[in-house]
Motif scaffolding. Structure first.
Motif, PDB file in Angstrom:
ATOM      1  N   CYS A 412      -8.563  24.275 -76.823  1.00 27.61           N
ATOM      2  CA  CYS A 412      -9.697  24.889 -77.531  1.00 27.61           C
ATOM      3  C   CYS A 412      -9.632  24.459 -78.986  1.00 27.61           C
ATOM      4  O   CYS A 412      -8.589  24.572 -79.612  1.00 27.61           O
ATOM      5  N   CYS A 415      -8.607  27.644 -81.072  1.00 29.55           N
ATOM      6  CA  CYS A 415      -7.464  28.504 -80.745  1.00 29.55           C
ATOM      7  C   CYS A 415      -6.259  27.646 -80.367  1.00 29.55           C
ATOM      8  O   CYS A 415      -6.412  26.488 -79.976  1.00 29.55           O
ATOM      9  N   CYS A 430     -12.823  29.002 -73.153  1.00 33.40           N
ATOM     10  CA  CYS A 430     -11.640  29.571 -73.779  1.00 33.40           C
ATOM     11  C   CYS A 430     -11.610  31.071 -73.500  1.00 33.40           C
ATOM     12  O   CYS A 430     -12.573  31.767 -73.791  1.00 33.40           O
ATOM     13  N   CYS A 433     -11.417  33.015 -77.306  1.00 31.21           N
ATOM     14  CA  CYS A 433     -12.533  33.134 -78.248  1.00 31.21           C
ATOM     15  C   CYS A 433     -13.885  33.008 -77.554  1.00 31.21           C
ATOM     16  O   CYS A 433     -14.925  33.227 -78.167  1.00 31.21           O
TER      17      CYS A 433
HETATM   18 ZN    ZN Z   1     -10.770  29.501 -78.254  1.00 27.28          ZN
END
Ligand code: ZN
Ligand code: ADP
Ligand code: ZN
Length: 717
Positions: A412, A415, A430, A433
């Protein structure tokens, strides 16, 4: 005459305003009264915390009377929140280190916060009209006494024993009952006895997940009728929640059934609290005030002189440690606990707990997902018309998508985590998030077309099972067109398959109706459901939790596997042949040894011995301070500065502050996260320390820190 009031309002988290604000009123309003007050440029809901009596003489010292603003309106159709409720909110705010206003106001239904005084009055009138209509209808047709369906279940000896103790003793009670031992029936009858004994008493029944409310609701409605029961959970619309809340607050609802937030329901005549599956981590709120509804239930019961029953087949080690056997059978002489343990080891109707079978995956061909002996067993169940449940605690198709040529992975961008491949809608998503994109056709880095899923989730497992079971036929559907029987029906239940409202209910109904042969799913299917025809449950790959850095991982795994096993053989007809299969590379692990014997006490004893040795909960108290910042350095620097400032605080010598570290998932949505563990052998010392520390944390924080929070009694470290 002017009265001076202390009013609690929802203040922004970091405004520094923790306590009540002073307002003036022409009316002598009592503590607990709901009011609308001006706050800055807005008007907001407030709760009078100290009434006119306590502050009759004037504004608090040092306060400029001319600047004190006037209460804008009173929600006078709603009785004041009672002292018990206010004390609960006050305790929760203090113990979990949050502002009183935040805790008290977020414990009220959102609709109450958003409606003006006139709108609330209108709503109340409509409700009252409705109630009169219902009451009139009831007096026309039936006697007004509580509607209790006379189901006349002959309760088991163990159930009778538990009920007798709940009736006779004060508690708190830990109902330690095997899966299928009839704990729910004990709750039902305890509530029934209470309502029969006390014509105004209220009972609160907590369940860990919204998913489990419909089935419990159905059982309670079947027993008590719909009139006196309300639900409270976050899946309800704001008007529904408001109506439930008002019914509970007015004492009209005798039974409130809900998830953790229901612990804050205003119930003026609360006499009994049930916490079903008390070990479940869902009872801990994970944002804002990070309270444990289970722990607050115990506090609230003591506060209000109510009884509390915590029920589980695999109690949390905290509750287990605090419980003791009934007098007389205290084998090891350690009566340290305060909870009274009620034991129901037997399944209803002499049903057996499933036989636990371990498959040693080190002896299977490399990369085996579903071992041949397990597939044989599954095939046999299907051929006999029985149901199978296959359980894997990871949703999606595959946790990672990777390029075989250049090593690209579906990281991601926001993240420190991989995006999960969901084949159904061909997305990379993801789970931290929410960032989602369509799956690229080729490797975004090198253009290679050969990008492949790594690992597996429930979607892929479902697909794989369909392949492996393609040749298997189920009976009962032999028609001239399908002389060999029909193909196997596989269904998947997880957070993805149940996103739409009502989807879970539909899917569960299909399982109950026997329209599904193999059910694939995450922990969502392992918990609570009373599947009657499942005779084989399989855990595909539970090993991850065995060697986790989180000291609670084994406890969670054990209870999850016990719960999952509890789904098999609930129908006594099949219970003797029911099985729980576990594929593992560590068949000799002590956890599985205890599981084989369904021996929770042995497992708990070994875990508690380890915790004692290491000085971990329940032998110590912990808190985490978490910080979010744009950089990891800033987050850690804040925590480190706070730790230094803490050295001089009272009680610091009884508290260990560990170094700041990045969180397991260090970055989420471009925010860096760090945490610091604080530990003390004394809960009191830790509390004193944290309270004193708040001011330091506010002081050392600078702009680089986006937010920080304290998590008292954290569940995941
Ligand atoms: Zn993420
Ligand atoms: P638990 O919550 O302990 O897993 P449940 O309360 O769901 O168990 O009970 C398991 C099943 O046994 C349910 O279908 C329930 O209706 C049934 N049951 C419970 N108590 C009795 C009883 N005394 N006699 C007959 N059936 C019972
Ligand atoms: Zn590549």
């Amino acid at each position: 005459m002017t009265h001076w009031l202390q009013v609690v309002v929802q203040t922004p988290a970091y405004s520094g305003v923790g306590g009540p604000l002073t307002y003036r009123s022409e009316l002598p309003l009592a503590a607990g009264t709901l009011v609308r007050v001006p706050l800055g440029a807005r008007e907001t809901l407030g709760v009078v915390w100290q009434g006119a009596d306590a502050l009759a003489d004037g504004p608090p010292e040092g306060m400029d009377a001319a600047r004190v603003r006037e209460v804008a309106g009173v929600l006078d159709g709603i009785a004041p929140l009672n002292a018990g409720w206010r004390q609960l909110a006050g305790f929760a705010a203090h113990y979990y280190q949050r502002a009183l206003g935040e805790v008290a106001l977020s414990a009220l239904p959102p609709a109450l916060r958003d409606l003006s005084a006139t709108q609330v009055a209108r709503r109340l009138k409509r409700l009252a009209d409705g109630a009169t209509a219902v009451a009139a209808a009831a007096t026309d047709s039936a006697p007004a006494a509580p509607q209790v369906a006379s189901e006349n279940i002959a309760i088991s000896q163990e159930q009778a024993g538990a009920l007798a103790e709940i009736g006779a003793q004060d508690g708190p009670f830990l109902l330690f009952g095997a899966t299928g031992s009839g704990k729910t029936e004990v709750y039902l009858q305890a509530v029934q006895a209470l309502l029969a004994r006390d014509p105004t008493a209220q009972a609160l029944v907590l369940v860990p997940e919204i998913n489990l409310t419909p089935q419990l609701e159905a059982r309670f409605i079947a027993r008590f009728g719909p009139e006196r029961l309300v639900s409270l959970h976050s899946g309800m619309t704001p008007p529904q929640r408001l109506n439930s809340w008002l019914a509970a607050h007015a004492g009209q609802a005798r039974i409130v059934l809900g998830t953790r937030m229901a612990i804050f329901a205003s119930m003026p005549t609360l006499k009994l609290i049930v916490v079903d599956e008390e070990h479940d981590p869902s009872y801990k709120q994970q944002e804002g005030a990070r309270y444990s509804a289970r722990d607050l239930a115990v506090y609230r019961a003591r506060l209000e002189g109510a009884k509390v029953v915590l029920g589980s087949a695999t109690p949390s080690l905290e509750s287990w440690h605090r419980s003791r056997p009934a007098e007389g059978d205290d084998a090891d002489g350690s009566s340290r606990g305060k909870y009274r343990r009620l034991h129901m080891p037997s399944r209803i109707g002499d049903g057996q707990l499933p036989r636990v079978r371990l498959v040693d995956m080190t002896r299977q061909p490399p990369r085996t997902v579903l071992s041949p002996p397990l597939m044989d067993a599954i095939g046999q169940r299907i051929a006999r018309g029985e149901q199978v449940m296959v359980f894997l605690n990871r949703r999606g198709y595959a946790p990672v998508l990777a390029c075989n040529a250049c090593g690209w992975k579906s990281q991601c961008p926001h993240c420190s985590a991989f995006r999960v491949f969901h084949k159904i809608d061909r997305t990379l998503r993801c789970h931290h998030c929410g960032f989602a994109q369509r799956v690229p056709r080729a490797c975004p880095d090198c253009g290679n077309l050969d990008i492949a899923p790594v690992g597996r989730g429930t979607e892929r497992l479902e697909e794989h099972l369909a392949e492996l079971l393609a040749g298997v036929r189920r009976p009962g559907s032999v028609t001239p067109a399908t002389p060999e029987g029909a193909p196997v029906r596989i269904a998947r239940i997880d957070a993805d398959s149940t996103r739409l409202k009502g989807a879970l209910e539909t899917q569960l109904a299909q399982v109950h109706a026997g329209e599904v042969d193999v059910l694939v799913g995450t922990q969502m299917i392992a918990k609570g459901h009373d599947f009657r025809r499942v005779t084989l449950v399989a855990a595909i790959n539970p090993d991850g939790a065995l060697f986790s850095s989180d000291f609670r991982a084994p406890e969670r795994l054990f209870s999850l596997l016990m719960q999952a096993a509890g789904r098999a053989g609930r129908d006594a007809v099949h219970s003797e042949t029911s099985e729980m299969w576990i594929q593992t590379e560590h068949p000799g692990h002590a956890l599985f040894g205890a599981l084989k014997k369904h021996d929770y006490p042995a497992f708990a004893a070994s875990q508690l011995a380890e915790r004692l040795q290491a000085g971990m909960p329940p032998f110590s108290s912990q808190a985490l301070v978490r910080a979010d910042a744009r950089t990891q350095e800033a987050a850690q620097a804040f925590l480190t500065a706070a730790a230094r400032a803490a050295e001089a605080l009272p009680g610091a010598d009884q508290v260990t502050v560990y170094p700041a570290v990045p969180m397991a998932v260090q970055r989420v949505a471009n925010v860096e996260r760090a945490q610091m563990l604080v530990e003390s052998p004394s809960r009191k010392a830790l509390q004193r320390f944290l309270t004193a520390w708040q001011a330091e944390l506010h002081a050392v924080r600078d702009k680089s820190v986006l937010r920080w929070a304290i998590d008292v009694d954290p569940l995941a470290i």
